[in-house]
Design a protein around this motif. Sequence first.
Motif, PDB file in Angstrom:
ATOM      1  N   LEU A 101       0.829  -1.204   0.000  1.00 55.08           N
ATOM      2  CA  LEU A 101       0.000   0.000   0.000  1.00 55.08           C
ATOM      3  C   LEU A 101       0.860   1.249   0.000  1.00 55.08           C
ATOM      4  O   LEU A 101       2.069   1.208   0.266  1.00 55.08           O
ATOM      5  CB  LEU A 101      -0.903  -0.002   1.243  1.00 55.08           C
ATOM      6  CG  LEU A 101      -1.816  -1.210   1.435  1.00 55.08           C
ATOM      7  CD1 LEU A 101      -2.555  -1.089   2.757  1.00 55.08           C
ATOM      8  CD2 LEU A 101      -2.790  -1.338   0.276  1.00 55.08           C
ATOM      9  N   ASP A 102       0.241   2.383  -0.257  1.00 52.38           N
ATOM     10  CA  ASP A 102       0.920   3.666  -0.156  1.00 52.38           C
ATOM     11  C   ASP A 102       1.114   4.022   1.323  1.00 52.38           C
ATOM     12  O   ASP A 102       0.372   3.547   2.188  1.00 52.38           O
ATOM     13  CB  ASP A 102       0.105   4.761  -0.842  1.00 52.38           C
ATOM     14  CG  ASP A 102      -0.076   4.493  -2.328  1.00 52.38           C
ATOM     15  OD1 ASP A 102       0.852   3.923  -2.934  1.00 52.38           O
ATOM     16  OD2 ASP A 102      -1.157   4.818  -2.865  1.00 52.38           O
ATOM     17  N   ALA A 103       2.073   4.875   1.599  1.00 55.72           N
ATOM     18  CA  ALA A 103       2.390   5.244   2.983  1.00 55.72           C
ATOM     19  C   ALA A 103       1.178   5.821   3.711  1.00 55.72           C
ATOM     20  O   ALA A 103       0.926   5.504   4.878  1.00 55.72           O
ATOM     21  CB  ALA A 103       3.546   6.239   3.001  1.00 55.72           C
ATOM     22  N   ASP A 104       0.421   6.675   3.027  1.00 57.75           N
ATOM     23  CA  ASP A 104      -0.754   7.281   3.660  1.00 57.75           C
ATOM     24  C   ASP A 104      -1.794   6.232   4.023  1.00 57.75           C
ATOM     25  O   ASP A 104      -2.495   6.353   5.038  1.00 57.75           O
ATOM     26  CB  ASP A 104      -1.380   8.331   2.741  1.00 57.75           C
ATOM     27  CG  ASP A 104      -0.514   9.562   2.588  1.00 57.75           C
ATOM     28  OD1 ASP A 104       0.416   9.740   3.411  1.00 57.75           O
ATOM     29  OD2 ASP A 104      -0.757  10.353   1.651  1.00 57.75           O
ATOM     30  N   ALA A 105      -1.887   5.190   3.203  1.00 55.85           N
ATOM     31  CA  ALA A 105      -2.860   4.133   3.465  1.00 55.85           C
ATOM     32  C   ALA A 105      -2.498   3.384   4.741  1.00 55.85           C
ATOM     33  O   ALA A 105      -3.375   3.066   5.555  1.00 55.85           O
ATOM     34  CB  ALA A 105      -2.918   3.171   2.282  1.00 55.85           C
ATOM     35  N   TYR A 106      -1.213   3.103   4.951  1.00 52.81           N
ATOM     36  CA  TYR A 106      -0.795   2.417   6.176  1.00 52.81           C
ATOM     37  C   TYR A 106      -1.123   3.266   7.400  1.00 52.81           C
ATOM     38  O   TYR A 106      -1.592   2.756   8.421  1.00 52.81           O
ATOM     39  CB  TYR A 106       0.699   2.119   6.145  1.00 52.81           C
ATOM     40  CG  TYR A 106       1.067   0.948   5.270  1.00 52.81           C
ATOM     41  CD1 TYR A 106       0.717  -0.355   5.623  1.00 52.81           C
ATOM     42  CD2 TYR A 106       1.774   1.135   4.083  1.00 52.81           C
ATOM     43  CE1 TYR A 106       1.064  -1.434   4.817  1.00 52.81           C
ATOM     44  CE2 TYR A 106       2.126   0.064   3.269  1.00 52.81           C
ATOM     45  CZ  TYR A 106       1.762  -1.214   3.633  1.00 52.81           C
ATOM     46  OH  TYR A 106       2.100  -2.283   2.839  1.00 52.81           O
ATOM     47  N   ALA A 107      -0.858   4.547   7.321  1.00 53.96           N
ATOM     48  CA  ALA A 107      -1.125   5.429   8.452  1.00 53.96           C
ATOM     49  C   ALA A 107      -2.609   5.415   8.814  1.00 53.96           C
ATOM     50  O   ALA A 107      -2.982   5.381   9.993  1.00 53.96           O
ATOM     51  CB  ALA A 107      -0.664   6.851   8.129  1.00 53.96           C
ATOM     52  N   ALA A 108      -3.456   5.438   7.784  1.00 50.44           N
ATOM     53  CA  ALA A 108      -4.896   5.417   8.031  1.00 50.44           C
ATOM     54  C   ALA A 108      -5.365   4.063   8.544  1.00 50.44           C
ATOM     55  O   ALA A 108      -6.182   3.976   9.462  1.00 50.44           O
ATOM     56  CB  ALA A 108      -5.643   5.785   6.746  1.00 50.44           C
ATOM     57  N   GLN A 109      -4.818   2.989   7.955  1.00 46.40           N
ATOM     58  CA  GLN A 109      -5.256   1.643   8.315  1.00 46.40           C
ATOM     59  C   GLN A 109      -4.948   1.305   9.762  1.00 46.40           C
ATOM     60  O   GLN A 109      -5.719   0.625  10.427  1.00 46.40           O
ATOM     61  CB  GLN A 109      -4.576   0.604   7.410  1.00 46.40           C
ATOM     62  CG  GLN A 109      -4.859   0.753   5.929  1.00 46.40           C
ATOM     63  CD  GLN A 109      -6.188   0.142   5.506  1.00 46.40           C
ATOM     64  OE1 GLN A 109      -7.227   0.408   6.098  1.00 46.40           O
ATOM     65  NE2 GLN A 109      -6.145  -0.681   4.487  1.00 46.40           N
ATOM     66  N   PHE A 110      -3.785   1.746  10.238  1.00 47.68           N
ATOM     67  CA  PHE A 110      -3.344   1.361  11.575  1.00 47.68           C
ATOM     68  C   PHE A 110      -3.492   2.490  12.592  1.00 47.68           C
ATOM     69  O   PHE A 110      -2.811   2.519  13.608  1.00 47.68           O
ATOM     70  CB  PHE A 110      -1.901   0.850  11.527  1.00 47.68           C
ATOM     71  CG  PHE A 110      -1.796  -0.504  10.875  1.00 47.68           C
ATOM     72  CD1 PHE A 110      -2.020  -1.659  11.606  1.00 47.68           C
ATOM     73  CD2 PHE A 110      -1.516  -0.625   9.524  1.00 47.68           C
ATOM     74  CE1 PHE A 110      -1.946  -2.907  11.008  1.00 47.68           C
ATOM     75  CE2 PHE A 110      -1.436  -1.871   8.912  1.00 47.68           C
ATOM     76  CZ  PHE A 110      -1.660  -3.020   9.656  1.00 47.68           C
ATOM     77  N   SER A 111      -4.397   3.402  12.326  1.00 41.02           N
ATOM     78  CA  SER A 111      -4.721   4.431  13.310  1.00 41.02           C
ATOM     79  C   SER A 111      -5.643   3.835  14.369  1.00 41.02           C
ATOM     80  O   SER A 111      -6.110   2.700  14.244  1.00 41.02           O
ATOM     81  CB  SER A 111      -5.377   5.634  12.629  1.00 41.02           C
ATOM     82  OG  SER A 111      -6.582   5.238  11.992  1.00 41.02           O
ATOM     83  N   ASP A 112      -5.936   4.616  15.390  1.00 39.34           N
ATOM     84  CA  ASP A 112      -6.738   4.148  16.513  1.00 39.34           C
ATOM     85  C   ASP A 112      -8.106   3.653  16.060  1.00 39.34           C
ATOM     86  O   ASP A 112      -8.826   4.362  15.356  1.00 39.34           O
ATOM     87  CB  ASP A 112      -6.922   5.298  17.506  1.00 39.34           C
ATOM     88  CG  ASP A 112      -6.917   4.834  18.938  1.00 39.34           C
ATOM     89  OD1 ASP A 112      -7.354   3.694  19.175  1.00 39.34           O
ATOM     90  OD2 ASP A 112      -6.476   5.599  19.805  1.00 39.34           O
ATOM     91  N   LEU A 113      -8.470   2.433  16.469  1.00 38.95           N
ATOM     92  CA  LEU A 113      -9.771   1.871  16.091  1.00 38.95           C
ATOM     93  C   LEU A 113     -10.911   2.728  16.620  1.00 38.95           C
ATOM     94  O   LEU A 113     -11.889   2.994  15.920  1.00 38.95           O
ATOM     95  CB  LEU A 113      -9.890   0.439  16.627  1.00 38.95           C
ATOM     96  CG  LEU A 113     -11.215  -0.288  16.366  1.00 38.95           C
ATOM     97  CD1 LEU A 113     -11.464  -0.439  14.865  1.00 38.95           C
ATOM     98  CD2 LEU A 113     -11.214  -1.658  17.049  1.00 38.95           C
ATOM     99  N   HIS A 114     -10.806   3.146  17.879  1.00 44.62           N
ATOM    100  CA  HIS A 114     -11.810   4.018  18.498  1.00 44.62           C
ATOM    101  C   HIS A 114     -11.108   5.283  18.980  1.00 44.62           C
ATOM    102  O   HIS A 114     -10.497   5.282  20.054  1.00 44.62           O
ATOM    103  CB  HIS A 114     -12.481   3.330  19.685  1.00 44.62           C
ATOM    104  CG  HIS A 114     -13.227   2.080  19.326  1.00 44.62           C
ATOM    105  ND1 HIS A 114     -14.376   2.092  18.561  1.00 44.62           N
ATOM    106  CD2 HIS A 114     -13.002   0.787  19.642  1.00 44.62           C
ATOM    107  CE1 HIS A 114     -14.816   0.862  18.421  1.00 44.62           C
ATOM    108  NE2 HIS A 114     -14.004   0.049  19.051  1.00 44.62           N
TER     109      HIS A 114
END
Length: 440
Positions: A15-28
């Motif tokens: 994935l793109d770097a921005d996608a990883y940051a969004a994917q692994f951000s806080d669930l809640h």
Amino acid sequence: MSQKIFEPGVAAGRLDADAYAAQFSDLHPPLDVHEALVAADRCYFCHDAPCITACPTDIDIPLFIRQIATGTPDAAAKTILSQNIMGGMCARVCPTEQLCEQACVREVAEGKPVKIGELQRYATDHLQAQGAHPFERAASTGKRVAVVGAGPAGLSCAHRLAMMGHDVTVFDARPKPGGLNEYGIATYKTPDGFAQAEVDWLLKIGGITVQNNAALGAAMTLDSLRADYDAVFLGMGLGGVNALGAEGEDKSGVLDAVDFISNLRQASDVAAVPIGRDVVVIGGGMTAIDAAIQAKLLGALNVTLVYRRGRDRMNASVFEQDLAASKGVRIVTHATPVAVIGNGAVREIEFEYVDDQMQGTGQTLRLAADQVFKAIGQTLQGDALPTLEARKIKVDGTGRTSVDGVWAGGDCASGGDDLTVTAVAEGRDAAMDIHMVLMG
């Protein structure tokens, strides 16, 4: 969308770097002050609150919510932590939708419970952010206790013992303390190093020494610990992983889900963790769900979770099942693995459909797979342990084992659910019993 997501085989950086940051951000994402006050205002502050009964650690939930509502979140945190010293982690990972929130009067009446878990996080985070510790250590008793395992049960036990004035040494096989919280929980549930931050904060009580890379074995035995310490608590969890029992499961690409989760948790850059294009996860518990979701978040194109029974029999909560589905994980039920197919490395895996009695139907399913993650349960490892029951250490209601001066709790002990919050309760209760015995 990155074209690397379609690349066959196992690869990093799909994935793109921005996608990883969004994917692994806080669930809640945490509640802000206004959101917390609004959420707290929905509580009826029941006199005989069913949410308390549903909490394995018996937190006075209406009290701490009232304390938030009156603008005293630190008092709320102390109410929580007096019963559950790992209240911050439990607020993030506890299946509240099955426990306190399911029992909430608002849930029964409206289908929308008070946000107990998020309010608990709001209070505990508020206190922990100040670096303060709400409890003081009692005068030294001169008693020494060994705790084997720096997971939720062991740390809970150690903290309560230290608070009552005992000197505690915690031994753990891993390089870091934290156990399941550090190595076994999905990265997106506890980002930003929270697990270690909570351990560091917990140890501020004093009186606790942690020795890492120390496991029960030839160099350190239960007998030697009993000789050197006044009491021993076993909370080392379950170190072994069950086998699939399928032909060809020794092929490369067939991995333990717990190792996959651990490696991802310890990675300095999640983008560097390789993942297959086609991933199959076998199991129906929280480990299986966490592995499946994280495979998808890492950029796997197709992720299929396969369970041998129906969805109603899965140990993972309905919320977690729905979360997996929302991330694009396909869930297949009533199927068991028969064979892993490939020339040295897995390329496909074959399943047979089974009925409710687990009898084969003769109908099969083949799935393409670059990686197969096993999440079909863990087993206790170790020799010369106390008496076992159902392949775990047999304990009574206070955590006492068959060996004098030895207690146990958490996943390695019989009884109870395999939950962080249950492990914390068992460690706390064992500590109280140890204290009673040591002080006569």
